[in-house]
Write an enzyme that holds these catalytic residues in place. Structure first.
Site, PDB file in Angstrom:
ATOM      1  N   ASP A 179       0.853  -1.178   0.000  1.00 14.77           N
ATOM      2  CA  ASP A 179       0.000   0.000   0.000  1.00 14.77           C
ATOM      3  C   ASP A 179       0.899   1.242   0.000  1.00 14.77           C
ATOM      4  O   ASP A 179       1.810   1.327  -0.837  1.00 14.77           O
ATOM      5  CB  ASP A 179      -0.958  -0.016   1.193  1.00 14.77           C
ATOM      6  N   TYR A 304      -2.864  11.142   0.389  1.00 15.40           N
ATOM      7  CA  TYR A 304      -3.462  10.919  -0.928  1.00 15.40           C
ATOM      8  C   TYR A 304      -3.455  12.202  -1.751  1.00 15.40           C
ATOM      9  O   TYR A 304      -3.286  12.177  -2.977  1.00 15.40           O
ATOM     10  CB  TYR A 304      -4.902  10.409  -0.774  1.00 15.40           C
ATOM     11  N   HIS A 361      -4.721  -7.860   0.726  1.00 11.07           N
ATOM     12  CA  HIS A 361      -4.015  -6.590   0.789  1.00 11.07           C
ATOM     13  C   HIS A 361      -3.183  -6.429   2.055  1.00 11.07           C
ATOM     14  O   HIS A 361      -2.148  -5.774   2.035  1.00 11.07           O
ATOM     15  CB  HIS A 361      -5.033  -5.452   0.696  1.00 11.07           C
TER      16      HIS A 361
END
Length: 396
Positions: A179, A304, A361
């Site tokens: 990630d 982000y 994930h």
């Protein structure tokens, strides 16, 4: 940059306020037989909210984390952004020549992702290497201080991570992450590779379709991986647009409503894992770290916006010039992005490539034994990255 021992200690009044907010939750209605098609089912959120408000014992889990994970804080200067207090887990192996390993978590994770991996990798034997283990709470997550100024990009996360390892006495080290751990360790490899960062490993390999017209045919597993990737882009990636364009707007909801935060993250825990059986208290501990985090839930969203200058495609790609230090890849079939091997092998100097039959994930948490075994194979005797750290073979 003095190290300070750290224990999680959330004041009673904050716990009481959380419970009060949970008791006042207003739930939406739900379409009949909608299941997970429209998002997290109402019954799941109601059950978890009720447990979080009455029955879940945060202090018990807080104590367990403090006993399991040796935690510290240290002030780290980030050029142009002042000094940040950084929280991290640091466990030295009993084997003095163990390899220094920096673990970087992602979103919606935290240092908790390393909880199961730590006891596996700090142990060594005649057959596999040991690691000195460091898991940093990246700025804005967990109990690390949040950046206070705009423009805190991937280079700054890499700078803080590298300075932390140097402050711990690890002038050479290796890294692991998925990630956000992928682009951060990638920048560490690009900026500090060779001098300090000696090799890197990721459990979320990124790929681009080759430009060659003679692309080899894909295996059935690779086709399934592309289908999984397509599913994510169609049905699972909406959060990306919001968090990378207007994180502050979303932040008001996540910071004020624990039920909203729960639904926002619980959806990812379920949809991004491989049939992992999440226990309710396990989920609530994961959520509580966000709720009680030093900067609050909103702080975790801003990476982000900042990284890649609004372009997640740029953030989650290998920049030029590509790192030349050894790179290891571990792929899990239920990750959110699963690419064919001839795509991912273009990421850099790939020396290790593992393809697992299960896992998603949150590899370090879902399948810690798989990830630990991959690190042992990559850095152990006979492995392609054995001996990359001077004086730290991993063996007694």
């Amino acid at each position: 940059m003095t190290e300070t021992p750290f224990k999680i200690s959330i004041p009673d009044e904050k716990i009481a306020l959380l419970r009060q907010k949970l008791e006042l939750t207003t739930f939406p209605d739900e379409l009949e037989d909608s299941g997970w098609e429209y998002g997290v089912p109402l019954s799941d959120v109601q059950r978890l909210v009720a447990r979080w408000a009455n029955g879940y014992d945060w202090k018990k889990h807080e104590s367990q984390l403090n006993s399991e994970l040796p935690q510290f804080t240290r002030d780290i200067d980030a050029e142009g952004h002042g000094t940040l207090s950084i929280h991290y887990v640091h466990k030295k192996s009993e084997i003095a020549a163990a390899l220094p390993l920096l673990f970087i978590h992602g979103w919606p994770g935290s240092f908790l992702e390393a909880r199961k991996l730590l006891p596996l990798v700090t142990k060594g034997s005649d057959n596999f290497p040991a690691f000195h283990f460091v898991a940093m709470s990246i700025p804005g997550y967990g109990f690390s201080q949040s950046p206070r100024t705009k423009g805190f990009d991937l280079a700054q996360y890499a700078e803080v991570a590298n300075k932390l390892m140097l402050a711990l006495g690890y002038t050479e080290y290796v890294t692991q992450g998925g990630d956000w751990g992928f682009p951060i360790t990638c920048r560490i490899a690009q900026i500090y590779g060779g001098k300090h960062s000696k090799a890197w490993h990721t459990n979320m390999p990124i790929g681009e379709a080759p430009k060659s017209t003679t692309e080899p045919s894909l295996t059935e597993k690779e086709k399934a991986g592309l289908e999984r990737t397509s599913w994510f882009h169609r049905f699972g990636g909406g959060y990306l647009r919001q968090q990378s364009t207007q994180p502050q707007t979303l932040g008001y909801s996540l910071s004020d409503s624990p039920a909203g935060l729960l639904a926002w993250i619980y959806e990812k825990l379920v949809n991004w894992s491989d049939s992992y059986q999440w226990e309710d208290d396990e989920v609530l501990t994961w959520l509580s770290i966000y709720w009680f985090s030093r900067g609050g839930p909103t702080a975790s969203l801003r990476i982000y916006f900042e990284a890649g200058n609004h372009s997640l495609g740029a953030a989650f790609s290998v920049p030029e010039p590509r790192p030349t230090i050894p790179l290891g890849l571990s792929q899990f079939p239920k990750d959110i992005l699963v690419y064919p091997k001839n795509w991912t092998r273009e990421m850099g100097n790939v020396v290790f490539d593992a393809d697992h039959e299960s896992g998603g994930h949150f590899a370090a948490y879902e399948r810690p034994e798989y990830l630990a075994d991959d690190l042992r194979k990559m850095f152990g005797k006979g492995g392609p990255a054995f001996g990359v750290v001077s004086g730290h073979s991993g063996y007694a």
